[in-house]
Design an enzyme around this catalytic site. Structure first.
Site, PDB file in Angstrom:
ATOM      1  N   ARG A 220      35.291 -57.617 -19.315  1.00 33.93           N
ATOM      2  CA  ARG A 220      36.328 -57.934 -20.295  1.00 33.93           C
ATOM      3  C   ARG A 220      37.637 -57.340 -19.789  1.00 33.93           C
ATOM      4  NH1 ARG A 220      33.398 -61.283 -21.793  1.00 33.93           N
ATOM      5  NH2 ARG A 220      32.635 -61.731 -23.906  1.00 33.93           N
ATOM      6  N   GLU A 246      44.722 -62.188 -22.293  1.00 28.30           N
ATOM      7  CA  GLU A 246      43.994 -63.373 -21.864  1.00 28.30           C
ATOM      8  C   GLU A 246      44.090 -64.439 -22.936  1.00 28.30           C
ATOM      9  OE1 GLU A 246      39.393 -64.451 -21.080  1.00 28.30           O
ATOM     10  OE2 GLU A 246      40.124 -62.742 -19.905  1.00 28.30           O
ATOM     11  N   HIS A 265      38.564 -66.753 -16.166  1.00 24.41           N
ATOM     12  CA  HIS A 265      37.384 -66.461 -16.996  1.00 24.41           C
ATOM     13  C   HIS A 265      36.358 -67.596 -16.891  1.00 24.41           C
ATOM     14  CE1 HIS A 265      36.019 -64.042 -20.773  1.00 24.41           C
ATOM     15  NE2 HIS A 265      34.995 -64.400 -20.009  1.00 24.41           N
TER      16      HIS A 265
END
Length: 300
Positions: A220, A246, A265
């Protein structure tokens, strides 16, 4: 009993389960009529979609399609069992981590940017003989170690608790990081996001790494301190599948920072996901029908 899944594709992959009706609901529009005991939201579920769990009558279980579950449990009604997708993304995420490591160490981004010009790149580090720290030794960490060891690396695993392991020998604890970081060529971050891991790799931690070390984040974004990454970029290399913030906005300094490779991602979103996710949902439904214990329970 009835279950709701996010897509027709997942419903077909799950297939028939005795005693279960599977319907499709992606969180948009009105919820299904009647009771829904298990709900599988979309893989990239927004917070406002999770909030719609309050509208599902009879809801008992929410089965996520992601391994991460930060910010989800507190948005669900009381008494709901939350399960994550541990195991589903192991192979794909481990593959992506290896890809980021090799691309960064062997100068692939530089070669792409220099396409059309023969640019020698002597002395690149090989993954062979590299010292690799797997920071977060769960199921994905083990899948990564299974790939790293045949590539003739020295793997050190770190987890929340020390223990013996049949693959890597001794798993070290988080408290050992100050001792371990100065010895590493590569660090692959796989810890879940929590208050304990937020900013785990901050300026002080990154300063312990030797010049030229590579940090790969497939966990993360907030586990890495973005400002610290910018300060150390160039002295260190970074390969990031996740960022903070993000999505990373256009023009953010990370895009142009030296020795920083970014992918959007995508580590877990491969063709490997659907069959593994369908198998997990099918197994969970069979357990519910048989009044058995669910797997991957993270809160209830």
């Amino acid at each position: 009993m009835r279950a709701a899944v996010a897509t027709e594709e997942l419903a077909r992959a799950v297939g028939p389960v005795d005693g279960v009706e599977v319907v499709v609901w992606n969180g948009d529009g009105p919820p299904p009529d009647g009771e829904v005991e298990l709900w599988v939201p979309h893989y990239a579920t927004r917070a406002d979609v999770i909030d719609r769990g309050h509208e599902l009558r009879g809801l008992r279980v929410v089965q996520l399609q992601s391994a991460g579950y930060d910010g989800v449990a507190e948005r669900l009604p009381d008494g709901i069992t939350l399960c994550n997708a541990t195991g589903v993304h192991d192979d794909a995420t481990a593959e992506h981590a290896i890809g980021l490591v090799l691309a960064s160490l062997r100068g692939i981004p530089e070669a792409v940017r220099g396409h059309g010009h023969w640019q020698p790149m002597p002395g690149r580090r090989s993954l062979a003989d590299a010292r690799v720290l797997v920071l977060g030794y769960g199921s994905i960490g083990r899948a990564l170690a299974e790939r790293l060891l045949p590539m003739r690396t020295t793997v050190t695993a770190v987890a929340s608790r020390r223990r013996d392991d049949d693959l890597v020998g001794r798993v070290r604890g988080i408290d050992d990081l100050p001792e371990l970081l100065p010895e590493q060529d590569v660090v692959v971050v796989l810890v879940p996001l929590s208050e304990a891991t937020r900013g785990l790799l901050d300026d002080d931690a990154l300063a312990l790494l030797p010049d030229g070390a590579l940090v790969v984040n497939v966990a993360r974004g907030p586990v890495l301190d973005t400002e610290a990454v910018l300060r150390h970029a160039g002295r260190l290399r970074f390969a990031l599948d996740v960022t903070d913030p993000e999505p990373l906005p256009d023009g953010h300094p990370l895009w142009s920072a030296p020795e920083v490779l970014i992918t959007p991602h995508v580590a877990g979103g491969t063709t490997a996901m659907l069959p593994r996710m369908a198998a997990l949902v099918r197994a969970q439904l069979e357990r519910m029908v048989a009044a058995g214990a669910l797997v991957n329970v993270v809160s209830h």
